[in-house]
Design an enzyme around this catalytic site. Structure first.
Site, PDB file in Angstrom:
ATOM      1  N   PRO A  31       0.815  -1.220   0.000  1.00  0.00           N
ATOM      2  CG  PRO A  31      -0.792  -1.533   1.688  1.00  0.00           C
ATOM      3  CD  PRO A  31       0.490  -2.093   1.144  1.00  0.00           C
TER       4      PRO A  31
ATOM      5  CG  ASP B 255      -5.222  -1.078 -24.385  1.00  0.00           C
ATOM      6  OD1 ASP B 255      -5.866  -1.574 -25.336  1.00  0.00           O
ATOM      7  OD2 ASP B 255      -4.629  -1.747 -23.539  1.00  0.00           O
TER       8      ASP B 255
HETATM    9  C1  9D3 Z   1      -3.129  -0.650   9.130  1.00  0.00           C
HETATM   10  C2  9D3 Z   1      -2.426  -0.113   7.948  1.00  0.00           C
HETATM   11  N1  9D3 Z   1      -2.641  -0.911   6.739  1.00  0.00           N
HETATM   12  C3  9D3 Z   1      -2.023  -0.172   5.592  1.00  0.00           C
HETATM   13  C4  9D3 Z   1      -3.040   0.555   4.802  1.00  0.00           C
HETATM   14  C5  9D3 Z   1      -1.993  -2.208   6.891  1.00  0.00           C
HETATM   15  C6  9D3 Z   1      -2.085  -3.077   5.691  1.00  0.00           C
HETATM   16  C7  9D3 Z   1      -3.283  -3.323   5.061  1.00  0.00           C
HETATM   17  C8  9D3 Z   1      -3.343  -4.162   3.965  1.00  0.00           C
HETATM   18  C9  9D3 Z   1      -0.941  -3.656   5.206  1.00  0.00           C
HETATM   19  C10 9D3 Z   1      -1.000  -4.497   4.105  1.00  0.00           C
HETATM   20  C11 9D3 Z   1      -2.212  -4.760   3.506  1.00  0.00           C
HETATM   21  C12 9D3 Z   1      -2.283  -5.685   2.364  1.00  0.00           C
HETATM   22  N2  9D3 Z   1      -2.276  -4.968   1.072  1.00  0.00           N
HETATM   23  C13 9D3 Z   1      -1.304  -5.133   0.208  1.00  0.00           C
HETATM   24  O1  9D3 Z   1      -0.396  -5.876   0.454  1.00  0.00           O
HETATM   25  C14 9D3 Z   1      -1.312  -4.376  -1.045  1.00  0.00           C
HETATM   26  C15 9D3 Z   1      -2.201  -3.370  -1.547  1.00  0.00           C
HETATM   27  C16 9D3 Z   1      -3.373  -2.776  -1.011  1.00  0.00           C
HETATM   28  O2  9D3 Z   1      -3.862  -3.083   0.091  1.00  0.00           O
HETATM   29  N3  9D3 Z   1      -4.000  -1.805  -1.765  1.00  0.00           N
HETATM   30  C17 9D3 Z   1      -3.544  -1.411  -2.984  1.00  0.00           C
HETATM   31  N4  9D3 Z   1      -2.457  -1.937  -3.518  1.00  0.00           N
HETATM   32  C18 9D3 Z   1      -1.797  -2.891  -2.801  1.00  0.00           C
HETATM   33  S1  9D3 Z   1      -0.400  -3.652  -3.306  1.00  0.00           S
HETATM   34  C19 9D3 Z   1      -0.305  -4.604  -1.959  1.00  0.00           C
END
Ligand code: 9D3
Length: 244
Positions: A89, A169
């Site tokens: 994220p 695209d």
């Molecule tokens: C509590 C804070 N969270 C961060 C926003 C923790 C958290 C949530 C979800 C940490 C990792 C995740 C899992 N998500 C991914 O690994 C991820 C992701 C996403 O959640 N949204 C958009 N792109 C991606 S790429 C990997």
């Protein structure tokens, strides 16, 4: 191109990759996709890949050691070098430009995080690139990796079945696509615009361009700001956009 995906859920990828454009590209020999179970690189008999967070917070983190071991093993399997992408994220936002950039490499390694995240040493000393697919919370990096692979693979010359190239695209032009119709010309009284039945190709091209402009202005003004419009088109939009 060779793509290696490191995940604790390799099974998640099988359905999508066996049904899509990815499968066709693999069958044509344009790309090789290898799935690696991170648990195979754990050093204990329980195949542990996660652990508690130092300093104390809720949840678990992915351990650095199995991820470093997995990347090193996968790198030893082929001589090509390329980006080591951590799906997270916190990464830079994925886009058509990023897809094109990744498609320019002979090799990609994608690391899918899970739990509350990944040990910071993976971010700092293993990954060479960090990508997010958007501002929403997923349960892990797997779906994001599938999105990246799909967008990258369709950029590889020959991956698309039809003669249409990926350069056609929508986002490649910076505008949204115009509406499209197929038969019948009248479906339950909903009619295909007359101009499309006219056979006048210049008129049709003009109508499509105008529809693209209107649609983009209405739905994605952020795209319009960066799109390549003539002064005439900008003027046309000003006089043809519904007010407010
Ligand atoms: C509590 C804070 N969270 C961060 C926003 C923790 C958290 C949530 C979800 C940490 C990792 C995740 C899992 N998500 C991914 O690994 C991820 C992701 C996403 O959640 N949204 C958009 N792109 C991606 S790429 C990997």
């Amino acid at each position: 191109m060779r793509i290696d995906i490191l995940t604790i859920f390799p099974g998640m990828f099988r359905g999508p990759f066996e049904e899509s454009i990815v499968k066709r590209a693999v069958d044509k020999g344009l790309v090789q996709v290898f799935l690696h179970d991170i648990r195979d690189y754990a050093s204990d008999k329980h195949r542990t890949v996660d652990d508690y967070v130092f300093g104390g917070t809720q949840g678990m983190l992915m351990k650095a050691e199995p991820l470093f071991a997995a990347v090193e093993d996968v790198q030893s399997q082929a001589p090509e070098r390329g980006p080591i992408v951590l799906l997270t994220p916190q990464g830079r936002l994925f886009s058509q430009e990023v897809a094109a950039e990744l498609a320019g490499h002979d090799r990609l390694i994608l690391i899918c995080g899970h739990y509350e995240g990944v040990d910071a040493r993976v971010h700092e000393h293993l990954a060479t690139d960090e990508i997010s697919i958007g501002d929403y919370v997923l349960s892990g990096g797997e779906l994001a990796a599938m999105v990246v692979v799909d967008a990258v693979v369709r950029q590889i010359p020959g991956a698309l079945g039809s003669p249409l190239s990926s350069a056609d695209d929508s986002f490649a032009h910076g505008l949204l696509e115009h509406p499209q119709y197929t038969r019948p010309a009248d479906f339950r009284g909903m009619k295909v615009p007359e101009v499309l039945l006219s056979g006048n190709h210049a008129e049709i091209a003009r109508w499509r361009r105008q529809q693209s402009l209107l649609r983009t202005a209405k739905r994605r003004p952020d795209l319009l700001a960066r799109a390549d419009l003539t002064d005439e088109e900008r003027q046309w939009l000003l006089t043809n956009l519904p007010n407010q």
